[in-house]
Motif scaffolding. Structure first.
Motif, PDB file in Angstrom:
ATOM      1  N   ASP A   1       0.802  -1.221   0.000  1.00 20.46           N
ATOM      2  CA  ASP A   1       0.000   0.000   0.000  1.00 20.46           C
ATOM      3  C   ASP A   1       0.833   1.268   0.000  1.00 20.46           C
ATOM      4  O   ASP A   1       0.366   2.313  -0.428  1.00 20.46           O
ATOM      5  CB  ASP A   1      -0.927   0.009   1.219  1.00 20.46           C
ATOM      6  CG  ASP A   1      -2.068  -0.976   1.080  1.00 20.46           C
ATOM      7  OD1 ASP A   1      -2.320  -1.420  -0.054  1.00 20.46           O
ATOM      8  OD2 ASP A   1      -2.699  -1.296   2.096  1.00 20.46           O
TER       9      ASP A   1
ATOM     10  N   THR B   1      -6.972 -13.248  -4.150  1.00 14.27           N
ATOM     11  CA  THR B   1      -5.757 -12.723  -4.768  1.00 14.27           C
ATOM     12  C   THR B   1      -6.154 -11.718  -5.846  1.00 14.27           C
ATOM     13  O   THR B   1      -6.888 -12.063  -6.780  1.00 14.27           O
ATOM     14  CB  THR B   1      -4.920 -13.850  -5.389  1.00 14.27           C
ATOM     15  OG1 THR B   1      -4.529 -14.762  -4.357  1.00 14.27           O
ATOM     16  CG2 THR B   1      -3.671 -13.300  -6.054  1.00 14.27           C
ATOM     17  N   ASP B   2      -5.694 -10.498  -5.703  1.00 12.76           N
ATOM     18  CA  ASP B   2      -5.974  -9.474  -6.704  1.00 12.76           C
ATOM     19  C   ASP B   2      -5.407  -9.921  -8.054  1.00 12.76           C
ATOM     20  O   ASP B   2      -4.315 -10.500  -8.108  1.00 12.76           O
ATOM     21  CB  ASP B   2      -5.334  -8.152  -6.279  1.00 12.76           C
ATOM     22  CG  ASP B   2      -5.738  -6.989  -7.169  1.00 12.76           C
ATOM     23  OD1 ASP B   2      -5.157  -6.866  -8.277  1.00 12.76           O
ATOM     24  OD2 ASP B   2      -6.616  -6.218  -6.761  1.00 12.76           O
ATOM     25  N   PRO B   3      -6.107  -9.675  -9.152  1.00 20.05           N
ATOM     26  CA  PRO B   3      -5.592 -10.078 -10.468  1.00 20.05           C
ATOM     27  C   PRO B   3      -4.213  -9.510 -10.784  1.00 20.05           C
ATOM     28  O   PRO B   3      -3.468 -10.088 -11.578  1.00 20.05           O
ATOM     29  CB  PRO B   3      -6.653  -9.549 -11.434  1.00 20.05           C
ATOM     30  CG  PRO B   3      -7.900  -9.466 -10.624  1.00 20.05           C
ATOM     31  CD  PRO B   3      -7.466  -9.103  -9.246  1.00 20.05           C
ATOM     32  N   ALA B   4      -3.869  -8.399 -10.170  1.00 17.83           N
ATOM     33  CA  ALA B   4      -2.558  -7.779 -10.387  1.00 17.83           C
ATOM     34  C   ALA B   4      -1.641  -7.965  -9.181  1.00 17.83           C
ATOM     35  O   ALA B   4      -0.756  -7.143  -8.926  1.00 17.83           O
ATOM     36  CB  ALA B   4      -2.723  -6.295 -10.693  1.00 17.83           C
ATOM     37  N   ALA B   5      -1.814  -9.055  -8.431  1.00 13.81           N
ATOM     38  CA  ALA B   5      -1.017  -9.274  -7.221  1.00 13.81           C
ATOM     39  C   ALA B   5       0.463  -9.451  -7.528  1.00 13.81           C
ATOM     40  O   ALA B   5       1.322  -9.122  -6.709  1.00 13.81           O
ATOM     41  CB  ALA B   5      -1.530 -10.496  -6.469  1.00 13.81           C
ATOM     42  N   GLY B   6       0.778 -10.015  -8.682  1.00 13.72           N
ATOM     43  CA  GLY B   6       2.165 -10.260  -9.050  1.00 13.72           C
ATOM     44  C   GLY B   6       2.471 -11.728  -9.220  1.00 13.72           C
ATOM     45  O   GLY B   6       3.430 -12.082  -9.902  1.00 13.72           O
TER      46      GLY B   6
ATOM     47  N   ALA C   1      -3.045  -8.423  -2.070  1.00 11.14           N
ATOM     48  CA  ALA C   1      -3.438  -7.214  -2.782  1.00 11.14           C
ATOM     49  C   ALA C   1      -2.595  -6.991  -4.038  1.00 11.14           C
ATOM     50  O   ALA C   1      -1.646  -7.725  -4.326  1.00 11.14           O
ATOM     51  CB  ALA C   1      -3.330  -6.016  -1.848  1.00 11.14           C
ATOM     52  N   LYS C   2      -2.912  -5.938  -4.755  1.00 13.88           N
ATOM     53  CA  LYS C   2      -2.232  -5.567  -5.998  1.00 13.88           C
ATOM     54  C   LYS C   2      -0.749  -5.296  -5.733  1.00 13.88           C
ATOM     55  O   LYS C   2      -0.380  -4.643  -4.758  1.00 13.88           O
ATOM     56  CB  LYS C   2      -2.889  -4.315  -6.581  1.00 13.88           C
ATOM     57  CG  LYS C   2      -2.261  -3.817  -7.863  1.00 13.88           C
ATOM     58  CD  LYS C   2      -2.970  -2.564  -8.354  1.00 13.88           C
ATOM     59  CE  LYS C   2      -2.300  -2.029  -9.623  1.00 13.88           C
ATOM     60  NZ  LYS C   2      -2.950  -0.782 -10.104  1.00 13.88           N
ATOM     61  N   ASP C   3       0.095  -5.821  -6.634  1.00 14.53           N
ATOM     62  CA  ASP C   3       1.550  -5.598  -6.591  1.00 14.53           C
ATOM     63  C   ASP C   3       2.177  -6.053  -5.272  1.00 14.53           C
ATOM     64  O   ASP C   3       3.210  -5.538  -4.848  1.00 14.53           O
ATOM     65  CB  ASP C   3       1.879  -4.115  -6.806  1.00 14.53           C
ATOM     66  CG  ASP C   3       1.412  -3.602  -8.157  1.00 14.53           C
ATOM     67  OD1 ASP C   3       1.441  -4.373  -9.133  1.00 14.53           O
ATOM     68  OD2 ASP C   3       1.008  -2.423  -8.236  1.00 14.53           O
TER      69      ASP C   3
END
Length: 248
Positions: free
Chosen positions: A150, A201-206, A176-178
């Motif tokens: 964050d 899991t956020d789609p852009a978690a990594g 979360a993202k990244d």
């Protein structure tokens, strides 16, 4: 517990409404068997270091009484830490037991957290490496364990979440993202009764989240128990609530 000192132990105390129970920039520090009793006006219960420290133990304390809507965390490690142990603590209604930023080798084990007001009980905030979250019991939190980025500190790696009881939260595990490189490994946990997702899991978690071999509250796994999002590998799963049985 400031610059130039080392090897201090603070134990067997009761702190009433301190706002901040302790602040330190020293290594080899032990804070154990203390009761920190905040009130709703508290800023945060235990603000950690503002420079690198190592070999710090926060153990067998009882944190309670703060307002989780304005509270940061009972324990915060901010930057450059190594060999951190948060073990056997109880946090009741404060929201977040521990927040980690830019740490290496943190062990969050055997704690009991009753969260509150959408906060993350265990918050892995960014650029954390080799973190283990084991044998904790967490309920009534926004996220029992959240892995995030964050504040732009960077993605975390080698985050392992095992043998925890994560029940009646909004999310049991929330990535979360990244937030991660190499993914989060959440295995052999009891994940039941979480309102939104067992593992999200956020789609852009990594990276994808390895959530195999968990108990989801139902013999059919997430199909009959707690949900999982896309980006989560959950097969095979545990068919019984015992976390030591075979996974199939």
């Amino acid at each position: 517990m400031q610059d130039g000192n080392s090897g201090e132990t603070i134990q067997n105390n009761i702190f009433h409404n301190p706002g901040r129970a302790a602040s330190f920039t020293t290594s080899r520090t032990v804070f154990r068997r203390n009761a920190v009793k905040n009130t709703a006006t508290a800023g945060d219960g235990f603000q950690g270091n503002s420079r690198p420290v190592r070999d710090v133990t926060i153990a067998d304390n009882n944190f309670s009484g703060a307002d989780p809507t304005r509270y940061n965390a009972d324990v915060t490690f901010i930057e450059g830490d190594r060999n951190l142990t948060v073990n056997g603590n109880r946090s009741t209604g404060d929201g977040t037991l521990v927040a980690l930023f830019k740490t290496t080798g943190a062990r969050i084990t055997g704690n009991t957290v009753t969260g509150g007001t959408g906060a993350s009980a265990i918050y892995i905030g960014g650029a954390d490496h080799n973190v283990t979250v084991t044998d904790n019991t967490i309920s009534d939190a926004g996220s029992a364990v959240k892995v995030a980025n964050d504040f732009g500190g960077g993605a975390s790696s080698a985050v392992t979440i095992t043998r925890n009881t994560l029940r009646k939260n909004q999310y049991a595990v929330n990535v979360a993202k990244d937030a991660t490189t190499g993914g989060v490994h959440a295995n052999r946990n009891s994940i039941t009764g979480n309102a939104r997702y067992g593992v999200f899991t956020d789609p852009a978690a990594g990276a994808r989240t390895d959530a195999t071999c968990n108990w989801w509250g139902n013999i059919r796994g997430p199909a009959g128990g707690d949900k999982v999002s896309s980006g989560v590998d959950y097969k095979p799963w545990l068919k019984f609530s015992s976390l030591s049985v075979g996974c199939r």
